[in-house]
Design a protein around this motif. Structure first.
Motif, mmCIF file in Angstrom:
data_model
loop_
_atom_site.group_PDB
_atom_site.id
_atom_site.type_symbol
_atom_site.label_atom_id
_atom_site.label_comp_id
_atom_site.label_asym_id
_atom_site.label_seq_id
_atom_site.Cartn_x
_atom_site.Cartn_y
_atom_site.Cartn_z
ATOM 1 N N GLY A 85 43.225 55.744 45.989
ATOM 2 C CA GLY A 85 42.174 54.950 47.329
ATOM 3 C C GLY A 85 41.136 53.758 47.073
ATOM 4 N N ASP A 86 40.917 53.357 45.783
ATOM 5 C CA ASP A 86 40.838 52.766 45.602
ATOM 6 C C ASP A 86 41.271 50.962 44.877
ATOM 7 N N PRO A 87 41.350 50.001 46.454
ATOM 8 C CA PRO A 87 42.439 49.178 46.136
ATOM 9 C C PRO A 87 41.871 47.848 44.670
ATOM 10 N N ALA A 88 40.752 47.730 44.865
ATOM 11 C CA ALA A 88 40.990 46.669 43.659
ATOM 12 C C ALA A 88 40.813 48.023 41.947
ATOM 13 N N VAL A 89 41.386 48.539 42.196
ATOM 14 C CA VAL A 89 41.592 49.737 40.340
ATOM 15 C C VAL A 89 42.941 49.447 40.524
ATOM 16 N N GLN A 90 43.772 49.897 42.024
ATOM 17 C CA GLN A 90 45.567 49.798 41.823
ATOM 18 C C GLN A 90 45.243 48.586 41.973
ATOM 19 N N ARG A 91 44.492 47.318 41.983
ATOM 20 C CA ARG A 91 45.346 45.951 41.747
ATOM 21 C C ARG A 91 45.167 45.317 40.085
ATOM 22 N N LEU A 93 46.071 47.868 37.379
ATOM 23 C CA LEU A 93 46.624 49.018 37.191
ATOM 24 C C LEU A 93 47.790 48.271 37.458
ATOM 25 N N ALA A 94 48.389 47.691 38.479
ATOM 26 C CA ALA A 94 49.787 46.590 38.878
ATOM 27 C C ALA A 94 49.390 45.492 38.038
ATOM 28 N N ALA A 95 48.930 45.118 37.397
ATOM 29 C CA ALA A 95 48.278 43.348 36.765
ATOM 30 C C ALA A 95 48.600 43.670 35.453
ATOM 31 N N LEU A 96 48.070 45.064 34.795
ATOM 32 C CA LEU A 96 48.443 45.944 33.226
ATOM 33 C C LEU A 96 50.099 46.060 33.833
ATOM 34 N N GLU A 97 50.281 46.617 34.301
ATOM 35 C CA GLU A 97 51.838 47.233 34.128
ATOM 36 C C GLU A 97 51.967 45.989 33.782
ATOM 37 N N ALA A 98 52.480 44.768 34.987
ATOM 38 C CA ALA A 98 53.454 43.619 35.021
ATOM 39 C C ALA A 98 53.249 43.281 33.723
ATOM 40 N N ASP A 99 52.195 42.683 33.138
ATOM 41 C CA ASP A 99 52.381 41.925 32.318
ATOM 42 C C ASP A 99 50.652 42.770 31.137
ATOM 43 N N PRO A 100 51.733 44.376 30.576
ATOM 44 C CA PRO A 100 50.629 44.801 29.057
ATOM 45 C C PRO A 100 50.474 44.190 28.305
ATOM 46 N N GLY A 101 51.173 42.964 27.421
ATOM 47 C CA GLY A 101 50.971 42.613 26.686
ATOM 48 C C GLY A 101 49.672 40.967 26.751
ATOM 49 N N ARG A 102 49.074 41.335 28.051
ATOM 50 C CA ARG A 102 48.198 39.695 28.348
ATOM 51 C C ARG A 102 46.548 40.919 28.202
ATOM 52 N N ARG A 103 45.927 39.841 27.392
ATOM 53 C CA ARG A 103 45.137 39.538 26.503
ATOM 54 C C ARG A 103 43.325 39.359 27.899
ATOM 55 N N TRP A 104 43.297 40.392 28.372
ATOM 56 C CA TRP A 104 42.014 40.332 29.021
ATOM 57 C C TRP A 104 40.743 40.127 28.743
ATOM 58 N N SER A 105 40.116 39.355 29.765
ATOM 59 C CA SER A 105 38.074 39.339 29.462
ATOM 60 C C SER A 105 37.445 39.597 30.713
ATOM 61 N N GLU A 106 36.493 39.650 31.183
ATOM 62 C CA GLU A 106 35.711 39.578 32.231
ATOM 63 C C GLU A 106 36.030 38.984 33.070
ATOM 64 N N ALA A 107 35.549 37.738 32.769
ATOM 65 C CA ALA A 107 36.654 36.245 32.774
ATOM 66 C C ALA A 107 37.533 36.631 33.599
ATOM 67 N N ALA A 111 38.192 35.893 38.028
ATOM 68 C CA ALA A 111 38.921 35.925 38.824
ATOM 69 C C ALA A 111 39.723 35.996 40.150
ATOM 70 N N GLN A 112 39.993 37.461 39.675
ATOM 71 C CA GLN A 112 40.563 38.318 40.670
ATOM 72 C C GLN A 112 39.984 38.809 41.780
ATOM 73 N N GLY A 113 38.305 38.271 41.956
ATOM 74 C CA GLY A 113 38.031 38.190 42.531
ATOM 75 C C GLY A 113 36.911 39.660 43.173
ATOM 76 N N PHE A 131 38.675 49.025 31.838
ATOM 77 C CA PHE A 131 39.611 48.193 31.949
ATOM 78 C C PHE A 131 40.526 47.790 31.316
ATOM 79 N N LEU A 132 39.442 46.443 30.261
ATOM 80 C CA LEU A 132 39.791 45.867 28.956
ATOM 81 C C LEU A 132 39.439 47.011 27.929
ATOM 82 N N GLU A 133 39.301 48.078 28.056
ATOM 83 C CA GLU A 133 39.635 48.837 26.664
ATOM 84 C C GLU A 133 40.785 49.604 26.800
#
Length: 357
Positions: A85-91, A93-107, A111-113, A131-133
């Motif tokens: 029920g949380d569109p932001a979390v779903q979005r 999670l989908a990004a993380l699944e598509a690129d699990p090796g990406r180094r994410w930051s708060e920025a 940037a995802q809005g 999410f970062l953890e």
């Protein structure tokens, strides 16, 4: 720390395995299976080929699966059950699944809005971690897998998605207490991950005996690993020994509430007094708790309560040397390096084991 729902609220493993085989939808969102041979966790309704029963680990929440080192299945998407029920979390999670090796930051999150603080709260609410953890766990897990196969550090670092070797080494060192290169090649001791319903554990052993068993979140773990590394001449490798296999095998019926006994040979690192305390702890049967004062009296050192408490806190073999069975004189749980919620869970589990005897 708020205690998460855990394995002990679930049915027995055979019931869960039957539900997995029949894809029983009644467990949707309430039970998950981690497959040790693949490192993946799934819903019980997953359409994938079913694993053997001995390769299954059972969890009550997604957070437990992630803490134990499993990654989500790409066929049944088990994480979605926690945040549909949380569109932001779903979005995200989908990004993380598509690129699990990406180094994410708060920025990147911004940037995802999304507002980073809102996302932090949402992920903690759903999964018990930010999410970062979650993203960092995924990258580090990939790197550890590569190192265990003997790949060069730089290849493991790139595979884990870190953009610098120092970043990977820092994350690795926080977990194991020293740089990953020190954990390759000939070793005097070996370290590996053991899954448990209360979170991942690090085991360190030689071919014969166990030297350390700690929950990953314990603050003292890096210092303990450094001391062991120094004693082994810097030679702690990543891998398995018969002692680690035996430890994992005996922990399975323990966490299933079937047995409270262990026969794993132990090597205790400490002063003679500390070792005496730890040996006395092993004499406390499952289902019984004692106060620090009681333990000191049983040691024949009734005035050594403070020193006994220090020895108790210095124990680096969780569960098998059951320091969690020592409580305050007033019945309070008092401190526990693995977290008071784990201490409570272990005491509750052992009370049930004792009741079956």
């Amino acid at each position: 720390m708020t205690k998460e729902p855990d394995l002990f609220d679930l049915p027995d493993p055979q019931t869960l395995y039957t539900a997995l085989q029949s894809r029983d939808p009644s467990y949707e969102g309430r039970a998950f299976v981690g497959v040790t041979t693949t490192g993946i966790f799934c819903r019980l309704t997953c359409p994938a080929r079913k694993p053997l029963a001995q390769n299954c680990r059972w969890f009550g929440t997604v957070a437990e699966c992630l803490d134990a080192g499993f990654r989500p299945c790409r066929r049944c998407h088990p994480i979605a059950t926690q945040a549909e029920g949380d569109p932001a979390v779903q979005r995200l999670l989908a990004a993380l699944e598509a690129d699990p090796g990406r180094r994410w930051s708060e920025a990147d999150v911004q940037a995802q809005g999304f507002d980073p603080s809102t996302i932090r709260r949402a992920f903690r609410r759903h999964f018990g971690m930010t999410f970062l953890e979650m993203a960092r766990h995924a990258r580090l897990r990939q790197g550890v897998t590569r190192l265990k196969t003997g790949d060069p550090v730089i290849e493991a670092q790139l595979d884990a998605g870190f953009d610098s070797a120092s970043g990977f080494r820092q994350a690795f060192a926080r977990l194991f207490g020293h740089a990953p290169k020190a954990m390759q090649g000939a070793a005097g001791l070996w370290a590996d991950w053991i899954d448990s319903p209360l979170g991942g554990m690090i085991a360190v052993a030689d071919s014969r005996s166990l030297h350390l068993l700690e929950f990953v979140g314990r603050k003292a773990l890096p210092a303990e690993l450094k001391r062991l590394s120094k004693g082994a001449g810097g030679r702690i490798g990543l891998g398995r020994t018969p002692a680690i296999d035996l430890t994992e095998a005996q922990l399975q019926p323990y966490f299933a509430g079937q047995s409270g006994g262990f026969s794993v040979p132990l090597t205790l690192h400490g002063t003679p007094f500390y070792r005496a305390v730890w040996q006395q702890l092993q004499r406390i049967p499952p289902g019984r708790t004692v106060s620090y004062g009681q333990l000191a009296r049983e040691l024949g050192r009734p005035t050594a309560t403070r020193a006994e408490a220090q020895a108790n806190g210095a124990n680096q073999i969780a569960i098998l040397v059951p320091c969690h069975r020592v409580i305050g004189a007033d019945g309070s749980l008092t401190g526990y390096g693995g977290g008071l919620w784990r201490k409570q869970a272990l005491i509750e589990l052992e009370t049930r084991i004792a009741g079956m005897a």
